[in-house]
Design a protein around this motif. Sequence first.
Motif, mmCIF file in Angstrom:
data_model
loop_
_atom_site.group_PDB
_atom_site.id
_atom_site.type_symbol
_atom_site.label_atom_id
_atom_site.label_comp_id
_atom_site.label_asym_id
_atom_site.label_seq_id
_atom_site.Cartn_x
_atom_site.Cartn_y
_atom_site.Cartn_z
ATOM 1 N N GLU A 96 10.138 101.767 4.065
ATOM 2 C CA GLU A 96 10.278 101.134 5.383
ATOM 3 C C GLU A 96 11.228 99.949 5.350
ATOM 4 O O GLU A 96 11.428 99.318 4.311
ATOM 5 C CB GLU A 96 8.898 100.670 5.877
ATOM 6 N N ASP A 97 11.779 99.634 6.507
ATOM 7 C CA ASP A 97 12.636 98.446 6.643
ATOM 8 C C ASP A 97 11.838 97.209 6.231
ATOM 9 O O ASP A 97 10.667 97.070 6.581
ATOM 10 C CB ASP A 97 13.069 98.254 8.110
ATOM 11 N N GLY A 98 12.502 96.305 5.524
ATOM 12 C CA GLY A 98 11.899 95.010 5.209
ATOM 13 C C GLY A 98 10.597 95.083 4.446
ATOM 14 O O GLY A 98 9.681 94.315 4.712
ATOM 15 N N LYS A 126 19.909 96.217 1.728
ATOM 16 C CA LYS A 126 19.621 95.155 2.699
ATOM 17 C C LYS A 126 18.527 95.611 3.667
ATOM 18 O O LYS A 126 17.646 94.832 4.043
ATOM 19 C CB LYS A 126 20.903 94.805 3.468
ATOM 20 N N ARG A 127 18.576 96.864 4.063
ATOM 21 C CA ARG A 127 17.582 97.400 5.010
ATOM 22 C C ARG A 127 16.170 97.314 4.435
ATOM 23 O O ARG A 127 15.225 96.950 5.143
ATOM 24 C CB ARG A 127 17.904 98.873 5.315
ATOM 25 N N ILE A 128 16.028 97.623 3.163
ATOM 26 C CA ILE A 128 14.670 97.752 2.626
ATOM 27 C C ILE A 128 14.063 96.437 2.149
ATOM 28 O O ILE A 128 12.847 96.342 2.029
ATOM 29 C CB ILE A 128 14.608 98.803 1.490
ATOM 30 N N ILE A 129 14.888 95.404 1.891
ATOM 31 C CA ILE A 129 14.281 94.161 1.389
ATOM 32 C C ILE A 129 13.729 93.311 2.527
ATOM 33 O O ILE A 129 14.220 93.348 3.650
ATOM 34 C CB ILE A 129 15.237 93.318 0.505
ATOM 35 N N LYS A 130 12.708 92.528 2.182
ATOM 36 C CA LYS A 130 12.123 91.582 3.134
ATOM 37 C C LYS A 130 13.122 90.482 3.456
ATOM 38 O O LYS A 130 14.145 90.345 2.782
ATOM 39 C CB LYS A 130 10.847 90.970 2.527
#
Length: 196
Positions: A96-98, A126-130
Amino acid sequence: MNGHRTHGFSSVHFLDSDEILNELDLKGDEIFMDAGCGDGHIAIKVIEEYLPRGTVYAVDVYGESIEDMETYKNGNCVENLINIEADISKGIPGVEDGSIDVVLMVNVFHGFKASRTMDDAIEELKRIIKKDGKIAIMDYKAWDVPKGPPTAFRSSPEELEDIFNKHGLKMIYLNEEIGEDIPEGKSHNFIVFQKV
């Protein structure tokens, strides 16, 4: 025979995974991704010694690598390991995103330069990191030396900083004294990026 091991040597023989993981200052409960996990020795070390309360994603483009990780997971009854076969530059399904605290890539990023997919790979990371998540890149210095990828596929910290900045990520840490001792000095750079 595992595709990644034939494709490139496992770094287990010349890089100290504790030296790498100590750079990340893990607390023990993070959601962690070994992106381009290869033979999985870093992901396994993280699970067994660093993240007793965390979750580890092992991602690799080679199905054989993921099969090996599934064998490890099932054989050791590991519940906090999620194995995904994916080409990072084309997207990592099921993440999931973030949602990720730390992404680690060891000797992987030069492959995106070689395949001209750096921008796509960075966007997906970038999409997946918090929001305060980290992307840690450990890769060969941009030196013309025999071991490692061709010089053309290596990147200096400045080059990586430029391209990550374009994607709204800033360098927060750089260690140029890490890796294997070779005649020219230490073989690798360790760079950490964070969302701005």
